[in-house]
Design a protein around this motif. Sequence first.
Motif, PDB file in Angstrom:
ATOM      1  N   CYS A   1      -3.365  -7.065   0.071  1.00 55.39           N
ATOM      2  CA  CYS A   1      -3.799  -6.030  -0.533  1.00 55.39           C
ATOM      3  C   CYS A   1      -4.170  -4.974   0.270  1.00 55.39           C
ATOM      4  O   CYS A   1      -4.367  -4.881   1.530  1.00 55.39           O
TER       5      CYS A   1
ATOM      6  N   SER B   1     -10.537  -7.852  -5.602  1.00 56.69           N
ATOM      7  CA  SER B   1     -10.914  -9.045  -5.428  1.00 56.69           C
ATOM      8  C   SER B   1     -12.003  -7.579  -4.023  1.00 56.69           C
ATOM      9  O   SER B   1     -12.027  -7.988  -2.866  1.00 56.69           O
ATOM     10  N   CYS B   2     -12.245  -6.456  -4.579  1.00 55.49           N
ATOM     11  CA  CYS B   2     -13.062  -5.257  -3.960  1.00 55.49           C
ATOM     12  C   CYS B   2     -13.892  -5.701  -3.191  1.00 55.49           C
ATOM     13  O   CYS B   2     -13.969  -5.146  -2.058  1.00 55.49           O
TER      14      CYS B   2
ATOM     15  N   CYS C   1     -10.146  -2.774   0.882  1.00 53.61           N
ATOM     16  CA  CYS C   1      -9.218  -3.585   1.772  1.00 53.61           C
ATOM     17  C   CYS C   1      -9.041  -2.988   2.917  1.00 53.61           C
ATOM     18  O   CYS C   1      -9.783  -3.202   4.256  1.00 53.61           O
TER      19      CYS C   1
ATOM     20  N   CYS D   1      -4.154  -2.847  -5.819  1.00 54.11           N
ATOM     21  CA  CYS D   1      -5.151  -3.713  -5.785  1.00 54.11           C
ATOM     22  C   CYS D   1      -5.487  -4.972  -6.097  1.00 54.11           C
ATOM     23  O   CYS D   1      -4.919  -5.396  -7.241  1.00 54.11           O
ATOM     24  N   LEU D   2      -6.127  -6.141  -5.917  1.00 55.25           N
ATOM     25  CA  LEU D   2      -6.228  -7.689  -6.552  1.00 55.25           C
ATOM     26  C   LEU D   2      -7.708  -7.575  -6.817  1.00 55.25           C
ATOM     27  O   LEU D   2      -7.796  -8.904  -6.957  1.00 55.25           O
TER      28      LEU D   2
ATOM     29  N   ASN E   1      -5.431  -1.912  -0.931  1.00 55.94           N
ATOM     30  CA  ASN E   1      -6.011  -0.523  -2.023  1.00 55.94           C
ATOM     31  C   ASN E   1      -7.379  -0.417  -0.737  1.00 55.94           C
ATOM     32  O   ASN E   1      -7.622  -1.306   0.073  1.00 55.94           O
TER      33      ASN E   1
HETATM   34  S1  FES Z   1      -8.899  -2.873  -3.083  1.00 51.40           S
HETATM   35 FE1  FES Z   1      -7.778  -5.083  -2.308  1.00 51.40          FE
HETATM   36  S2  FES Z   1      -8.489  -6.385  -3.357  1.00 51.40           S
HETATM   37 FE2  FES Z   1      -9.042  -4.356  -4.440  1.00 51.40          FE
END
Ligand code: FES
Lengths: 550, 167
Positions: free
Chosen positions: B93, B137-138, B98, B134-135, B95
């Motif tokens: 990830c 799992s933020c 993460c 984004c996975l 995003n």
């Molecule tokens: S930002 Fe990485 S899982 Fe949502």
Amino acid sequence: MPTLKIDGVEITVPPGTNLVEAAKVAGKDIPIFCYHSHLSIAANCRMCLVHGSQNGRPWPKAMPACQTLVADNMEIDTCSEKTQAVRKGVLEFILINHPLDCPVCDKSGECMLQDNFFEHSNRPSRFHEYKEQKLKTYDIGPQIIYDGERCINCTRCVRFMDEIALDNQLAQINRGDRSVIACAEGKQLDHPYAMNTVDLCPVGALLGKDFRFQKRAWFLQHTDSVCPGCARGCNVVIDSARLENEVYRIKPRDNAAVNGPWMCDDGRWTYHQARERRLTQATVRQDGEHKAVAVDVALRQAATLVRLHLGKPTLAVAVSPHLTSEDLYLAASLQKQLFRASTYAVTGHAPWKGDNFLKVSDRNPNRRGAAAIHDALGLKDVLDGNALLTAVESGKVKALVLIGTELPSADFDRLKAAFSKLDALVVLASEKDAAAQLADVAIPVAAFTEMEGLWVNAFGRVQRVRACVPPKGDAQPAWKALRGLARQLDVNVRQADHRDLVVDLAREVPLFNNLTHESVGAFGVARGAETSAPRKVGEGKLPEDFTLPA
Amino acid sequence: MSLAQSEHPKGPLEFSAKAKDEIKHHVAKYPDRRAATLPALYVAQREFGYVSPAAMATVARELDIPETWVREVATWYTMYNKVPVGKYHVQLCGNISCHLTGADKLIHGLSQALGIKPGETSKDGRYTLAEVECLASCGSGPAMQVNDDYHEHLTVEKALKILRDLP
Ligand code: FES
Ligand code: SF4
Ligand code: SF4
Ligand code: FES
């Protein structure tokens, strides 16, 4: 019926009308890309966004006019600053990655993106980033070139293939600014109606190879006419270049009673026969050689050859169902008062395989007209083209006058063997085809792009063919050439000009009663109860036994 | 540029009997066969390793819908691999959440240790590295998805150990 106001103009339209169509009723124009009246609504381009209100309450945001249906107490604004600002935004988005290669783009001059931009935005871009590079000059099918950078992803082409051609050959693949139109992997856009996607494409993303790089749009003049390809007689626009008197393309013209806004690809290529391989000079055969001569000289020679056979069982006269009804009428009256040939025939191309959309099996545009004229003038025992060839082959015919040379067989050797039995072959031809090459006298006549007249389609609809370029070389309308021939045979044709012919045709042939070129107009007149309207969108699947012509 | 997303595998593909049953089961859930395109494409990805044009054609044949419809869907979604991937598809990830917890270090570290950049496959065909959005799992970033499994609260060392311990 809902009553609403568009820019203050009150209109009442049937329920279910969308705002783009409603605006037309009010005399307003809402810019569009993806909307097409004969396709499903995709509402993906957003060009048609308009502001409005319902029951006095403003809409929270602009709505796509193509997808929004009329309702009572609606008020739409198509030109306020608020609506114009939305349009500017939409155009700016659409142009972010647009290559702006208008100088080398064939659509330039008739491109909806150019038109909408100049009318509704006309401001410089604020994007300075690199443009996305995509498929360019991609060979998407045998007739068509695709340009992914010019494509605005409106999906009109995809929807045409899905909904009208009923053959899902096109897909919009990838996503966002990488989106392009493509076929299934390893497949091509290959369909007898594929060229309609080129007409539909609002930009220069789909271009026909036939017209590509041939002529800038602004040099073309447009003539409303009829396709000669088959007996449906699709209504078309013929585009010709003003300066050089040359035809460049044929496009369909919307006539709900005949072809809708579509036509088949084969119909589009018919203009080549009027452009290329033309007979432009009269020829007479002397000592086995064809000699180009003045038309008068050829007519005199033709008269000499034919005179011996007038009224005798050795004479055959054949007319082509590609001629105008005026030509056919004159030929038929001359048969009665002058030729009195024992064999009279209507020739014409051999049929092709029709389909259940537009193509009908008879490839000749005016067979119905010929039949009506021959009935009305009492010509009995009119043969067809095959019977004529058999008669010639049997050797009983010695002199043959072919008025128009569309024959059921284009087999040169067969025709040569048949015509070698004749003492005299006189042809009125527009093309240097087999008959013209084998003739003793060949007189050039107008092609369908050069003639004025009436055709009757397979469904009994009288339609008007129009000249868009002058006849090539020494060619002249067939009726004029016929009149010249009659004069050489000491018969004065009563009708002084084309108009007189139309008047007589309308008086003597019931199918044409009370018709003039003006009353037939651009869209034709139905005679009889038959309807020729094509299959409508959404009328379901093709029948089981449906096959496309080879 | 060519439209080909990858090379065709030799010859037409065929679903296993089990995969066919699975697709039948998906088709039965919807009023319209076309709606089963997404799950059927997943089955194809699992069966054939990646969604090649030949795999798309096989899905179209199985669902009895035009190939163009399948191609539209398969090329729209990034989670269908249109090119072959390694035995382990390592999706990192990149995003915002993460990133705040060190995704950049993780991506960079794994890249160095495995000797491949995101988007590349290691020479032995064991790993394909990918930076993804984004996975979901933020709350427990940085996050990584290896094939179908999630791993959270990662450091470079932890991630490397997970990868090396894989069969
Ligand atoms: S930002 Fe990485 S899982 Fe949502
Ligand atoms: S090729 Fe033309 S008609 Fe087709 S989606 Fe692109 S812009 Fe629209
Ligand atoms: S269907 Fe017949 S009339 Fe219509 S475009 Fe084709 S050939 Fe011409
Ligand atoms: S014309 Fe309405 S959204 Fe395209």
